[in-house]
Design a protein around this motif. Structure first.
Motif, PDB file in Angstrom:
ATOM      1  N   ASP A 174      29.289  45.314  32.319  1.00  0.00           N
ATOM      2  CA  ASP A 174      30.608  45.177  33.055  1.00  0.00           C
ATOM      3  C   ASP A 174      30.650  46.603  33.999  1.00  0.00           C
ATOM      4  OD1 ASP A 174      33.259  43.243  33.042  1.00  0.00           O
ATOM      5  OD2 ASP A 174      33.831  45.304  33.364  1.00  0.00           O
ATOM      6  N   THR A 175      30.601  46.410  35.286  1.00  0.00           N
ATOM      7  CA  THR A 175      30.907  47.778  35.897  1.00  0.00           C
ATOM      8  C   THR A 175      32.222  48.396  35.869  1.00  0.00           C
ATOM      9  OG1 THR A 175      29.662  46.518  37.667  1.00  0.00           O
ATOM     10  CG2 THR A 175      30.435  48.493  38.369  1.00  0.00           C
ATOM     11  N   ASN A 176      33.321  47.458  35.853  1.00  0.00           N
ATOM     12  CA  ASN A 176      34.679  48.049  35.488  1.00  0.00           C
ATOM     13  C   ASN A 176      34.652  48.890  34.379  1.00  0.00           C
ATOM     14  OD1 ASN A 176      36.732  47.260  37.833  1.00  0.00           O
ATOM     15  ND2 ASN A 176      35.581  45.507  37.281  1.00  0.00           N
ATOM     16  N   PHE A 177      34.084  48.195  33.180  1.00  0.00           N
ATOM     17  CA  PHE A 177      34.347  48.814  31.794  1.00  0.00           C
ATOM     18  C   PHE A 177      33.441  50.279  31.829  1.00  0.00           C
ATOM     19  CE2 PHE A 177      32.016  49.089  27.697  1.00  0.00           C
ATOM     20  CZ  PHE A 177      32.886  49.347  27.020  1.00  0.00           C
ATOM     21  N   LYS A 178      32.241  50.187  32.480  1.00  0.00           N
ATOM     22  CA  LYS A 178      31.386  51.093  32.221  1.00  0.00           C
ATOM     23  C   LYS A 178      31.847  52.322  33.297  1.00  0.00           C
ATOM     24  CE  LYS A 178      27.059  49.787  33.347  1.00  0.00           C
ATOM     25  NZ  LYS A 178      25.808  49.222  34.156  1.00  0.00           N
ATOM     26  N   ASN A 179      32.352  52.268  34.145  1.00  0.00           N
ATOM     27  CA  ASN A 179      33.234  53.201  34.924  1.00  0.00           C
ATOM     28  C   ASN A 179      34.366  53.695  34.262  1.00  0.00           C
ATOM     29  OD1 ASN A 179      31.111  53.279  37.081  1.00  0.00           O
ATOM     30  ND2 ASN A 179      32.153  51.712  38.216  1.00  0.00           N
ATOM     31  N   GLY A 180      35.097  52.972  33.695  1.00  0.00           N
ATOM     32  CA  GLY A 180      36.348  53.309  33.183  1.00  0.00           C
ATOM     33  C   GLY A 180      37.191  53.049  33.971  1.00  0.00           C
ATOM     34  N   GLN A 181      38.650  53.069  33.739  1.00  0.00           N
ATOM     35  CA  GLN A 181      39.774  52.428  34.586  1.00  0.00           C
ATOM     36  C   GLN A 181      40.055  53.510  35.685  1.00  0.00           C
ATOM     37  OE1 GLN A 181      44.072  51.254  33.942  1.00  0.00           O
ATOM     38  NE2 GLN A 181      42.856  49.818  32.796  1.00  0.00           N
ATOM     39  N   MET A 182      39.845  54.835  35.507  1.00  0.00           N
ATOM     40  CA  MET A 182      40.390  55.748  36.357  1.00  0.00           C
ATOM     41  C   MET A 182      39.416  55.568  37.528  1.00  0.00           C
ATOM     42  SD  MET A 182      42.369  58.552  36.629  1.00  0.00           S
ATOM     43  CE  MET A 182      42.052  60.349  37.335  1.00  0.00           C
ATOM     44  N   TYR A 183      38.244  55.246  37.572  1.00  0.00           N
ATOM     45  CA  TYR A 183      37.246  55.474  38.636  1.00  0.00           C
ATOM     46  C   TYR A 183      37.712  54.571  39.718  1.00  0.00           C
ATOM     47  CZ  TYR A 183      32.857  54.926  41.192  1.00  0.00           C
ATOM     48  OH  TYR A 183      31.774  54.927  42.142  1.00  0.00           O
ATOM     49  N   ASN A 184      37.762  55.188  40.706  1.00  0.00           N
ATOM     50  CA  ASN A 184      38.076  54.650  42.415  1.00  0.00           C
ATOM     51  C   ASN A 184      39.432  53.740  42.205  1.00  0.00           C
ATOM     52  OD1 ASN A 184      37.386  54.612  44.857  1.00  0.00           O
ATOM     53  ND2 ASN A 184      35.790  53.246  44.243  1.00  0.00           N
TER      54      ASN A 184
ATOM     55  N   THR B 292      42.550  54.177  42.756  1.00  0.00           N
ATOM     56  CA  THR B 292      43.417  53.878  44.183  1.00  0.00           C
ATOM     57  C   THR B 292      42.865  53.010  44.986  1.00  0.00           C
ATOM     58  OG1 THR B 292      44.190  56.364  43.559  1.00  0.00           O
ATOM     59  CG2 THR B 292      44.853  55.560  45.761  1.00  0.00           C
ATOM     60  N   ALA B 293      41.827  53.099  45.442  1.00  0.00           N
ATOM     61  CA  ALA B 293      41.247  52.004  46.166  1.00  0.00           C
ATOM     62  C   ALA B 293      41.146  50.543  45.774  1.00  0.00           C
ATOM     63  CB  ALA B 293      39.742  52.720  46.597  1.00  0.00           C
ATOM     64  N   THR B 294      40.964  50.708  44.636  1.00  0.00           N
ATOM     65  CA  THR B 294      40.868  49.160  43.874  1.00  0.00           C
ATOM     66  C   THR B 294      42.387  48.748  43.584  1.00  0.00           C
ATOM     67  OG1 THR B 294      40.251  50.279  41.641  1.00  0.00           O
ATOM     68  CG2 THR B 294      38.505  49.450  43.094  1.00  0.00           C
ATOM     69  N   LEU B 295      42.947  49.331  42.269  1.00  0.00           N
ATOM     70  CA  LEU B 295      44.053  48.581  41.997  1.00  0.00           C
ATOM     71  C   LEU B 295      45.419  49.164  42.854  1.00  0.00           C
ATOM     72  CD1 LEU B 295      43.444  48.772  38.043  1.00  0.00           C
ATOM     73  CD2 LEU B 295      42.764  47.125  39.528  1.00  0.00           C
ATOM     74  N   GLY B 296      45.012  50.176  43.520  1.00  0.00           N
ATOM     75  CA  GLY B 296      46.341  50.762  44.202  1.00  0.00           C
ATOM     76  C   GLY B 296      47.159  51.729  43.367  1.00  0.00           C
ATOM     77  N   ASP B 297      46.558  51.850  42.418  1.00  0.00           N
ATOM     78  CA  ASP B 297      47.389  53.203  41.601  1.00  0.00           C
ATOM     79  C   ASP B 297      47.606  54.670  42.256  1.00  0.00           C
ATOM     80  OD1 ASP B 297      47.022  51.213  39.643  1.00  0.00           O
ATOM     81  OD2 ASP B 297      46.955  52.535  37.949  1.00  0.00           O
ATOM     82  N   GLN B 298      48.534  55.113  42.111  1.00  0.00           N
ATOM     83  CA  GLN B 298      48.643  56.637  42.419  1.00  0.00           C
ATOM     84  C   GLN B 298      48.534  57.437  41.183  1.00  0.00           C
ATOM     85  OE1 GLN B 298      52.640  55.866  44.766  1.00  0.00           O
ATOM     86  NE2 GLN B 298      51.686  57.962  45.317  1.00  0.00           N
ATOM     87  N   THR B 299      47.379  57.967  41.162  1.00  0.00           N
ATOM     88  CA  THR B 299      46.938  58.959  39.901  1.00  0.00           C
ATOM     89  C   THR B 299      48.085  59.990  39.710  1.00  0.00           C
ATOM     90  OG1 THR B 299      45.362  60.205  41.164  1.00  0.00           O
ATOM     91  CG2 THR B 299      44.717  58.147  39.839  1.00  0.00           C
TER      92      THR B 299
ATOM     93  N   LEU C 161      42.792  39.607  39.532  1.00  0.00           N
ATOM     94  CA  LEU C 161      43.986  39.200  39.655  1.00  0.00           C
ATOM     95  C   LEU C 161      45.112  40.319  40.461  1.00  0.00           C
ATOM     96  CD1 LEU C 161      43.184  37.029  37.947  1.00  0.00           C
ATOM     97  CD2 LEU C 161      45.124  37.081  36.410  1.00  0.00           C
ATOM     98  N   GLN C 162      44.891  41.619  39.954  1.00  0.00           N
ATOM     99  CA  GLN C 162      45.702  42.929  40.407  1.00  0.00           C
ATOM    100  C   GLN C 162      45.198  43.031  41.679  1.00  0.00           C
ATOM    101  OE1 GLN C 162      48.256  44.814  38.880  1.00  0.00           O
ATOM    102  NE2 GLN C 162      48.522  45.070  40.912  1.00  0.00           N
ATOM    103  N   GLN C 163      43.816  43.297  42.127  1.00  0.00           N
ATOM    104  CA  GLN C 163      43.283  43.649  43.460  1.00  0.00           C
ATOM    105  C   GLN C 163      43.192  42.589  44.333  1.00  0.00           C
ATOM    106  OE1 GLN C 163      39.576  45.665  42.977  1.00  0.00           O
ATOM    107  NE2 GLN C 163      39.156  45.607  45.147  1.00  0.00           N
ATOM    108  N   VAL C 164      42.792  41.583  44.196  1.00  0.00           N
ATOM    109  CA  VAL C 164      42.345  40.389  45.149  1.00  0.00           C
ATOM    110  C   VAL C 164      43.613  39.452  45.428  1.00  0.00           C
ATOM    111  CG1 VAL C 164      40.710  38.530  46.006  1.00  0.00           C
ATOM    112  CG2 VAL C 164      39.843  40.505  44.727  1.00  0.00           C
TER     113      VAL C 164
ATOM    114  N   ALA D  96      51.229  47.755  48.067  1.00  0.00           N
ATOM    115  CA  ALA D  96      50.858  47.625  49.303  1.00  0.00           C
ATOM    116  C   ALA D  96      49.670  48.717  49.393  1.00  0.00           C
ATOM    117  CB  ALA D  96      51.967  48.130  50.038  1.00  0.00           C
ATOM    118  N   LEU D  97      48.489  48.254  49.578  1.00  0.00           N
ATOM    119  CA  LEU D  97      47.255  49.152  49.963  1.00  0.00           C
ATOM    120  C   LEU D  97      47.481  49.403  51.588  1.00  0.00           C
ATOM    121  CD1 LEU D  97      44.497  47.256  48.015  1.00  0.00           C
ATOM    122  CD2 LEU D  97      45.912  49.213  47.398  1.00  0.00           C
ATOM    123  N   ASP D  98      48.004  48.598  52.333  1.00  0.00           N
ATOM    124  CA  ASP D  98      48.206  48.988  53.717  1.00  0.00           C
ATOM    125  C   ASP D  98      49.568  48.620  54.187  1.00  0.00           C
ATOM    126  OD1 ASP D  98      47.601  46.028  55.472  1.00  0.00           O
ATOM    127  OD2 ASP D  98      46.884  46.108  53.253  1.00  0.00           O
ATOM    128  N   GLY D  99      50.243  49.398  54.965  1.00  0.00           N
ATOM    129  CA  GLY D  99      51.473  48.869  55.538  1.00  0.00           C
ATOM    130  C   GLY D  99      52.405  48.636  54.429  1.00  0.00           C
TER     131      GLY D  99
END
Ligand code: HEM
Length: 452
Positions: free
Chosen positions: A87-97, A99-106, A377-380, A404-407
């Protein structure tokens, strides 16, 4: 009602039915001495771990305090596990990328989640804080010297009549999918293959090591809720339905943003006024799919007079908007954290900056594939301005959890009289403070793989 089909005594208790207690501690730890920890895990910790069978409604001796354990990828690495859970998400950990994926401001992330030290989490649930503390002390004593605390969140049900409601005031924990082989669906409830939630079961398309069977990925999120700001928004943007007074029109806006009234009653069944009896009737409170085939004047692909396309529950579970059954389902098992809103916060319409007054949702979801579950669910869906998957409409983000990832962040469909009107959100009512992805293993995996 449970039916035979899954090995319920091998599946940790939180996954399929939730530990459902008034207090739940999330104790995030780091493994300092893997050899010592493994031996304690296999000997004295294992008997403390609560299995599904122990907390089924008909269980004879449910434990006063339920305990579950789950590991991050870093934690599995430290334990010397070389197998890939795929599972790529699990393997990378939640912090990985993130902002681009879930839209979090770290910058808002809790440092513990942004660091690299979280190897696992104990979930400790009971009716009282004292019992939670007693069990935690026991766990700490058993694992003495082998693990150390990185962070903790003490979740607790809200007081009095707000019990079971999240901090914005809405009843939570109403709709979860029924897992076939475990539960029979109530009317309107989706049934999913067990492999949508559990690894290695039918419906799980991933390639997994044998020992991962009957485990599940746990997506944890610390989601701060800005309650005074949310309430002010509803008042400032109250709708204008005839026959409703100003405060009822503010309530209506909130209900349309969520898709349910605070009571839990779905607006798809009772669009203009609450129905507290329907709200808690399990045979009716999920019995809707947004389509209204009995209403000849209603086209569900364009008309949002019952429920907006953007409503939180429609964004995260579009039901019959999608023609065929889909696999993007999660089981939620979160609990509120933090104190009630203070008078000072209410008076100023703003959340205190005092960290001890932070409140929100300790969000937990289970799924066999994070990219098909929580992250999808969060991203798409939630963060997407387009409801492109089904009718190519531009409906804005999820008013509750969307980023909002854009605008600008906005939602349409909220005003029943002017359904194309975009209502803009100048701020987020839910702010991610971070989180981590974990794997909640089966009892046999703990015994035969993780502790040896
Ligand atoms: C349902 C609130 C975060 C996914 C609900 C409901 C409420 C709610 C009030 C309706 C009651 C119910 O069905 O249990 C919140 C709040 C959140 C939050 C206040 C943040 C603080 C999330 C997140 C996700 C999510 C992050 C996933 C990305 C869902 C799903 C449902 C749901 C799948 C059930 C929809 C259905 O089957 O009808 N939420 N939620 N929620 N929420 Fe959330």
């Amino acid at each position: 009602s449970a039916v035979v089909g899954l090995n319920l005594s091998n599946i940790q208790g939180d996954i399929l039915i939730g530990m459902r207690k008034k207090k739940e501690l999330f104790f995030f730890f780091s493994i300092d001495n893997p050899t010592a920890f493994k031996s304690r895990l296999g000997s004295d910790i294992l008997p403390l771990i609560t299995r599904t069978t122990q907390i089924l409604p008909n269980a004879t001796h449910p434990p006063a305090t339920a305990v579950n354990i789950a590991f991050s990828q870093r934690g599995l690495n430290v334990l010397g596990i070389r197998d890939d859970l795929n599972d790529t998400n699990f393997k990378n950990g939640q912090m990985y990328n993130v902002t681009a994926t879930l839209g979090d401001q770290t910058s808002y992330w809790e440092p513990a989640f942004a660091g690299h030290h979280i190897h696992g989490v104990f979930l400790v649930a009971s009716d009282t804080i004292d019992k939670v503390k007693a069990t935690l002390s026991r766990i700490q004593k058993i694992s003495k010297g082998s693990i150390s605390e990185v962070y903790r969140i003490q979740g607790h049900a809200r007081p009095g009549n707000e019990q079971g409601h999240e901090h914005f005031g809405f009843l939570d924990g109403v709709s979860n999918p029924a897992v076939s082989g475990f539960a029979v669906a109530v009317p309107g409830q989706a049934t999913v293959d067990p492999g949508i939630i559990l690894l290695g079961e039918s419906g799980d398309t991933g390639t997994r090591p044998d020992w991962a069977k009957d485990g599940s990925f746990l997506a944890f999120r610390q989601l701060q809720q800005r309650v005074p700001e949310f309430n002010k928004f509803l008042v400032d943007n109250a709708l204008s339905e005839p026959g409703l007074n100003a405060s009822e029109n503010a309530e209506l806006l909130g209900a349309r943003m969520v898709g349910r009234w605070k009571s839990g009653a779905p607006i798809d069944l009772t669009p203009l006024k609450d129905d507290p009896v329907l709200a808690v009737d399990h045979n009716r409170n999920n019995d809707f799919n947004f389509t209204h085939p009995d209403d000849p004047n209603f086209d569900f692909k364009t008309n949002q007079s019952y429920c907006p396309f953007s409503a939180h529950i429609r964004k995260t579970n579009p039901r019959a908007d999608i023609a065929n059954p889909f696999n993007q389902h999660i089981i939620r098992a979160g609990i509120p954290y933090g104190p009630e809103v203070t008078d000072a916060e209410n008076a100023s319409n703003s959340s205190s900056t005092d960290p001890s007054l932070e409140r929100g949702l300790a969000f937990v979801s289970y799924q066999s594939n994070i990219g098909q579950g929580f992250a999808f669910l969060q991203q798409v869906w939630a963060n997407n301005k387009n409801e492109y998957l089904y009718f190519a409409l531009r409906i804005g983000e999820d008013p509750i959890i969307g980023v909002a990832l854009d605008g600008e962040r906005f939602a349409s469909g909220l005003d029943p009289k002017n359904q194309t009107r975009n209502i803009t959100f100048n701020e987020d009512f839910v702010v991610s403070r971070g989180g981590e992805y974990f794997f909640s293993p089966s009892i046999s995996a703990i015994q035969n793989t993780l502790s040896v």
